[in-house]
Design a protein around this motif. Structure first.
Motif, PDB file in Angstrom:
ATOM      1  N   TYR A 109       0.833  -1.211   0.000  1.00 18.38           N
ATOM      2  CA  TYR A 109       0.000   0.000   0.000  1.00 18.38           C
ATOM      3  C   TYR A 109       0.862   1.253   0.000  1.00 18.38           C
ATOM      4  CZ  TYR A 109      -5.049   0.556   0.166  1.00 18.38           C
ATOM      5  OH  TYR A 109      -6.362   0.733  -0.180  1.00 18.38           O
ATOM      6  N   ARG A 110       2.038   1.138  -0.635  1.00 22.15           N
ATOM      7  CA  ARG A 110       2.925   2.293  -0.737  1.00 22.15           C
ATOM      8  C   ARG A 110       2.504   3.169  -1.924  1.00 22.15           C
ATOM      9  NH1 ARG A 110       6.689  -1.463   1.634  1.00 22.15           N
ATOM     10  NH2 ARG A 110       8.019  -0.339   3.122  1.00 22.15           N
ATOM     11  N   LYS A 111       2.751   4.459  -1.793  1.00 29.00           N
ATOM     12  CA  LYS A 111       2.419   5.393  -2.855  1.00 29.00           C
ATOM     13  C   LYS A 111       3.527   5.405  -3.895  1.00 29.00           C
ATOM     14  CE  LYS A 111      -0.462   8.395   0.009  1.00 29.00           C
ATOM     15  NZ  LYS A 111      -0.638   9.766   0.572  1.00 29.00           N
ATOM     16  N   LEU A 112       3.136   5.338  -5.138  1.00 28.36           N
ATOM     17  CA  LEU A 112       4.104   5.308  -6.235  1.00 28.36           C
ATOM     18  C   LEU A 112       4.871   6.623  -6.361  1.00 28.36           C
ATOM     19  CD1 LEU A 112       5.129   3.463  -8.473  1.00 28.36           C
ATOM     20  CD2 LEU A 112       3.199   4.172  -9.877  1.00 28.36           C
ATOM     21  N   THR A 113       4.314   7.693  -5.797  1.00 31.62           N
ATOM     22  CA  THR A 113       4.963   9.005  -5.872  1.00 31.62           C
ATOM     23  C   THR A 113       5.917   9.264  -4.710  1.00 31.62           C
ATOM     24  OG1 THR A 113       3.021   9.926  -4.758  1.00 31.62           O
ATOM     25  CG2 THR A 113       3.087  10.064  -7.172  1.00 31.62           C
ATOM     26  N   ASP A 114       6.008   8.333  -3.756  1.00 33.50           N
ATOM     27  CA  ASP A 114       6.850   8.504  -2.575  1.00 33.50           C
ATOM     28  C   ASP A 114       8.257   7.990  -2.876  1.00 33.50           C
ATOM     29  OD1 ASP A 114       8.131   8.448  -0.152  1.00 33.50           O
ATOM     30  OD2 ASP A 114       6.689   7.158   0.858  1.00 33.50           O
ATOM     31  N   PRO A 115       9.279   8.866  -2.865  1.00 32.91           N
ATOM     32  CA  PRO A 115      10.640   8.421  -3.201  1.00 32.91           C
ATOM     33  C   PRO A 115      11.141   7.276  -2.312  1.00 32.91           C
ATOM     34  CG  PRO A 115      10.518  10.812  -3.189  1.00 32.91           C
ATOM     35  CD  PRO A 115       9.215  10.331  -2.646  1.00 32.91           C
ATOM     36  N   ALA A 116      10.815   7.321  -1.017  1.00 36.46           N
ATOM     37  CA  ALA A 116      11.260   6.258  -0.117  1.00 36.46           C
ATOM     38  C   ALA A 116      10.592   4.935  -0.467  1.00 36.46           C
ATOM     39  CB  ALA A 116      10.962   6.637   1.330  1.00 36.46           C
ATOM     40  N   ALA A 117       9.322   4.990  -0.829  1.00 37.13           N
ATOM     41  CA  ALA A 117       8.594   3.778  -1.223  1.00 37.13           C
ATOM     42  C   ALA A 117       9.188   3.199  -2.503  1.00 37.13           C
ATOM     43  CB  ALA A 117       7.116   4.090  -1.414  1.00 37.13           C
ATOM     44  N   ARG A 118       9.481   4.055  -3.460  1.00 42.39           N
ATOM     45  CA  ARG A 118      10.075   3.598  -4.713  1.00 42.39           C
ATOM     46  C   ARG A 118      11.436   2.954  -4.469  1.00 42.39           C
ATOM     47  NH1 ARG A 118       7.927   6.016  -9.383  1.00 42.39           N
ATOM     48  NH2 ARG A 118       9.964   6.089 -10.388  1.00 42.39           N
ATOM     49  N   ALA A 119      12.223   3.568  -3.585  1.00 38.45           N
ATOM     50  CA  ALA A 119      13.553   3.035  -3.302  1.00 38.45           C
ATOM     51  C   ALA A 119      13.461   1.668  -2.633  1.00 38.45           C
ATOM     52  CB  ALA A 119      14.320   4.009  -2.419  1.00 38.45           C
ATOM     53  N   HIS A 120      12.522   1.521  -1.697  1.00 41.34           N
ATOM     54  CA  HIS A 120      12.385   0.241  -0.991  1.00 41.34           C
ATOM     55  C   HIS A 120      11.998  -0.873  -1.955  1.00 41.34           C
ATOM     56  CE1 HIS A 120      11.320  -2.672   2.143  1.00 41.34           C
ATOM     57  NE2 HIS A 120      10.248  -2.920   1.400  1.00 41.34           N
ATOM     58  N   LEU A 172      11.440   3.009 -12.431  1.00 39.29           N
ATOM     59  CA  LEU A 172      10.023   2.727 -12.205  1.00 39.29           C
ATOM     60  C   LEU A 172       9.178   3.867 -12.753  1.00 39.29           C
ATOM     61  CD1 LEU A 172      10.081   1.373  -8.522  1.00 39.29           C
ATOM     62  CD2 LEU A 172      10.068   0.065 -10.660  1.00 39.29           C
ATOM     63  N   PRO A 173       8.177   3.558 -13.556  1.00 31.60           N
ATOM     64  CA  PRO A 173       7.308   4.617 -14.087  1.00 31.60           C
ATOM     65  C   PRO A 173       6.460   5.229 -12.979  1.00 31.60           C
ATOM     66  CG  PRO A 173       6.452   2.462 -14.672  1.00 31.60           C
ATOM     67  CD  PRO A 173       7.780   2.223 -14.031  1.00 31.60           C
ATOM     68  N   GLY A 174       5.871   6.371 -13.260  1.00 32.31           N
ATOM     69  CA  GLY A 174       4.984   7.032 -12.304  1.00 32.31           C
ATOM     70  C   GLY A 174       3.569   6.479 -12.386  1.00 32.31           C
ATOM     71  N   PRO A 175       2.632   7.141 -11.710  1.00 31.91           N
ATOM     72  CA  PRO A 175       1.235   6.688 -11.740  1.00 31.91           C
ATOM     73  C   PRO A 175       0.655   6.745 -13.149  1.00 31.91           C
ATOM     74  CG  PRO A 175       1.600   8.237  -9.943  1.00 31.91           C
ATOM     75  CD  PRO A 175       2.828   8.284 -10.795  1.00 31.91           C
ATOM     76  N   GLY A 176      -0.230   5.785 -13.435  1.00 30.68           N
ATOM     77  CA  GLY A 176      -0.887   5.738 -14.734  1.00 30.68           C
ATOM     78  C   GLY A 176      -2.348   6.108 -14.656  1.00 30.68           C
ATOM     79  N   ARG A 177      -3.091   5.734 -15.671  1.00 30.09           N
ATOM     80  CA  ARG A 177      -4.515   6.041 -15.730  1.00 30.09           C
ATOM     81  C   ARG A 177      -5.317   5.104 -14.825  1.00 30.09           C
ATOM     82  NH1 ARG A 177      -2.726   6.573 -21.159  1.00 30.09           N
ATOM     83  NH2 ARG A 177      -3.443   8.463 -22.240  1.00 30.09           N
ATOM     84  N   SER A 178      -6.446   5.596 -14.321  1.00 27.97           N
ATOM     85  CA  SER A 178      -7.379   4.745 -13.586  1.00 27.97           C
ATOM     86  C   SER A 178      -8.103   3.824 -14.564  1.00 27.97           C
ATOM     87  CB  SER A 178      -8.385   5.602 -12.830  1.00 27.97           C
ATOM     88  OG  SER A 178      -9.298   6.210 -13.732  1.00 27.97           O
ATOM     89  N   ALA A 179      -8.855   2.869 -14.014  1.00 33.17           N
ATOM     90  CA  ALA A 179      -9.415   1.778 -14.821  1.00 33.17           C
ATOM     91  C   ALA A 179     -10.216   2.267 -16.025  1.00 33.17           C
ATOM     92  CB  ALA A 179     -10.276   0.879 -13.948  1.00 33.17           C
TER      93      ALA A 179
END
Length: 698
Positions: free
Chosen positions: A355-366, A378-385
């Motif tokens: 449940y980590r946020k894709l925009t959080d640098p620490a989450a991306r690093a982990h 790692l790409p950023g957030p994409g489109r919703s469904a």
């Protein structure tokens, strides 16, 4: 003679988010379901869908070999696995080379196990490098998730076990028909009343669930937000707020209070159609009880203002001190089998595992560290469904789809079907040849619940192990095998193991320290005792290392530990009735079918009970149309037309019609629905749109 029958394999139903416990045996009569009385959620009880689930294991009703679309005839024809996987890898690779990584899309499902959802998210971001991934769980409880995050700092369907519900004083059930969608859960409401508690049901229809209620409120579809604000207004006006709780455990009350006070009872009655005396009755029942819960489902959530609507019900809980206390709180009744876990581990457009946020640098690093890649890759957030489906054939040229059937389940379905047809390349992995799979260039037959091991997370946040009980037919492979095969052809095979437990061990590391921390959970732990599961968060060490059945008792998951009131105000639905489209349509489910019906429509017993779509309408509306019971009715919106037999009943408002959404073709309810999106959750407005009705004889 002593029986030599093998003991039943303990597992779980493949359908809704209760994930009812069951046992499976295999004998001369095939695979049979047996009672698993020790599992606490259902205590052996099953609905018809669960009892008949083994019918889909038959090779006569499911896919058993890959199919590829012949370039000569245009038809789907049998192929080898090597040929099929080569075609998929080639289609995705060519698209990526010609148009860029984001021209490749991935669409998942809320029925995928945690291992599959995790692997699918990793596949999209590592093997394809695309941001364009989302899943059909976006259509399930995304508004409740967004509202829970805003208020509590954490989203878990129920922050308490189901067993707490019968012991509370009052339950307000908003937009849920448990008697048909989750029948084994109805016993919790029955026990509530037997224990002296009260039940308030909010639904524009007098459903089987509403018939159990002490008080039924039937608001006009799309007005649940006004209703919640009207109740909060009365709580304030009658001096029923819990001021000590508000002071000690919340923030933002003054702004939320001011917003609610603009919704006085008579104004709310005009908006909702619920009389003021019934509003007062609801406040009295809820506040006079020593404890209370508000439980929401798709009714208030599948709206273009679903996040604010759920937020208003959360505000009611907070103002009365009914959150973060024993036997009290707000909860969401998740719909899909793994709708909860499915979004926790990375197949949602904006989230990474845990449940980590894709925009959080620490989450991306982990997560990048666990995956062995550069965080910058790692790409950023994409489109919703819906936005992803709407982009097919435009920016998104190729799609890999697993475990979903948007031709039937998506809003504005005819448009979505057209978008799928416009793709350069479509690959579908599924158990059956769904309406969406029929459009694919490659169809990959995959194992199902009884033929594979994997974890799921039910609506309580209880992580469970579904165990392999039978062998899959020859020619069928698991989704993990599929992802490995494609990734290997794209040069990433080593990062995609095929053994579920190996994937789960990686998921544990990826989730460690995240909001949905599974690091203290293992397959060995999930098989201990009766296999009752473990509630997340469950870190490897610390006070929560045994799991967390009840959240927020000491503090909320916000930075300051306080729950946040969010000021909200009623606004109209995206599409209100007018002279041309004067009636409201709302949609939902029936007892014998499930979601898009791709599986349940292949089970004879279930089809006998619910053979096809219908239009539920009030006798006054039927009389105005000159329509009688069973006569075909055309329902027309700005997006399409559907035809189904009339079902005339006084159990629905006279300004509203209801259609179930399980069927394709002429009776497809989602041909009509509105894809207007909630600005926060990006949930489409399935539950309300404007329609007109016509007789459709012949």
């Amino acid at each position: 003679m002593h029986s030599t029958a093998a003991p039943a394999t303990p597992t779980h139903c493949p359908y809704c988010a209760l994930q009812c416990g069951m046992g499976l045996t295999e004998g001369a009569r095939g695979v049979e379901v047996v009672e698993r009385a020790g599992f606490p959620v259902n205590k052996g009880a099953l609905c018809g869908k669960g009892r008949t689930a083994p019918a889909l294991l038959s090779s006569g009703v499911r896919l058993t070999e890959p199919l590829v679309r012949s370039r000569a005839t245009g038809r789907l024809t049998p192929a080898t696995w090597e040929e099929a996987l080569d075609r998929v890898a080639d289609g995705l690779s060519r698209t990526r080379t010609e148009y860029g990584a984001d021209a490749c899309g991935v669409f998942g499902g809320g029925g995928l196990t945690n291992e599959k959802a995790y692997a699918l998210g990793k596949f999209a971001r590592v093997a394809l490098g695309t941001s364009q991934i989302d899943y059909n769980g976006r259509f399930c409880m995304s508004s409740a998730a967004a509202a829970g995050q805003r208020a509590f700092g954490l989203d878990r369907g129920l922050p308490f076990p189901l067993e707490d519900i019968p012991r509370t004083g009052c339950v307000i059930l908003v937009g849920s028909n448990l008697a048909e969608t989750m029948p084994p859960a109805l016993r919790y409401l029955t026990e509530l009343r037997e224990n002296g508690g009260t039940l308030i049901v909010v639904d524009p229809r007098r459903t089987r669930t509403a018939e159990q209620a002490d008080l039924h409120l039937a608001p006009r579809p799309g007005t649940d937000l006004a209703l919640a604000l009207g109740l909060l207004h009365l709580v304030v006006a009658e001096g029923r707020t819990d001021e000590a709780y508000i002071e000690e455990r919340t923030s933002g009350w003054e702004e939320a209070r001011a917003a609610a006070m603009a919704h006085w009872p008579e104004h709310v009655e005009r908006i909702t159609g619920v009389p003021v005396p019934r509003l007062r009755d609801a406040v009295r029942l809820f506040c006079d009880a020593g404890s209370g819960m508000v439980l929401t489902a798709r009714g208030p959530e599948q709206q273009s203002k679903g996040t604010d609507t759920v937020g208003a019900w959360i505000n009611l809980c907070l103002a009365t001190g009914r959150a973060g206390r024993p036997l009290s709180g707000y909860g969401c009744l998740t719909g899909q089998g793994n709708g909860q876990g499915g979004r926790e581990h990375g197949q949602k457009a904006d989230q990474l595992p845990g449940y980590r946020k894709l925009t959080d640098p620490a989450a991306r690093a982990h997560v990048a560290g666990v995956w062995g890649v550069d965080p910058e890759s790692l790409p950023g957030p994409g489109r919703s469904a819906y936005e992803l489906l709407d982009a097919l054939g435009g920016d998104v040229k190729a799609l890999l789809l697993m475990g979903s059937n948007p031709v039937v389940s998506a809003p504005r379905a005819a448009h979505v079907e057209g978008r799928l047809r416009s793709l350069d390349f479509l690959a579908v992995a599924d158990v059956v040849l769904s309406e969406t799979a029929e459009l694919a260039d490659v169809v990959l037959p995959v194992t199902q619940w009884a033929e594979e091991t994997g974890t799921v997370t039910n609506l309580e946040g209880r992580v469970l192990l579904r165990r392999r009980a039978v062998s899959a037919p020859p020619g069928v492979r698991s989704d993990l095998d599929v992802l490995h095969g494609i990734a290997d052809r794209l040069g990433h095979g080593k990062g995609f193991p095929t053994e579920p437990e190996e994937v789960f061990e990686e998921l544990r590391r990826a989730s460690a320290g995240g909001a949905a921390d599974y690091s203290g959970i293992s397959y060995a732990r999930l098989t201990e005792g009766e296999g009752e599961g473990v509630f997340w968060p469950c870190p490897g060490t610390g006070p929560s290392s045994d799991g967390t059945p009840r959240l927020f008792l000491d503090r909320f998951a916000t930075e300051d530990g306080r729950a946040r009131f969010v000021p909200v105000a009623h606004r109209a639905a995206a599409e209100e009735p007018d002279a041309e489209y004067p009636v409201l349509l709302t949609t939902g489910r029936v007892l014998a079918q499930y979601q898009s019906g791709a599986q349940t429509r292949r089970v004879d017993e279930l089809n006998s009970a619910a053979p096809g779509p219908f239009v539920e309408l009030h006798p006054r509306l039927a009389a105005r149309l000159g329509v009688v019971e069973g006569e075909p009715v055309a329902v027309i919106s700005r997006r399409g037309r559907a035809v189904a037999p009339a079902r005339v009943t006084t159990g629905i408002r006279s300004d509203t019609v209801f259609m179930p959404f399980h069927w394709p073709g002429e009776g497809r309810a989602n041909s009509l629905t509105n894809p207007a999106l909630d600005p926060v959750s990006r949930m489409p407005e399935f539950k309300v749109c404007a329609v007109r009705l016509e007789r459709a004889r012949g």
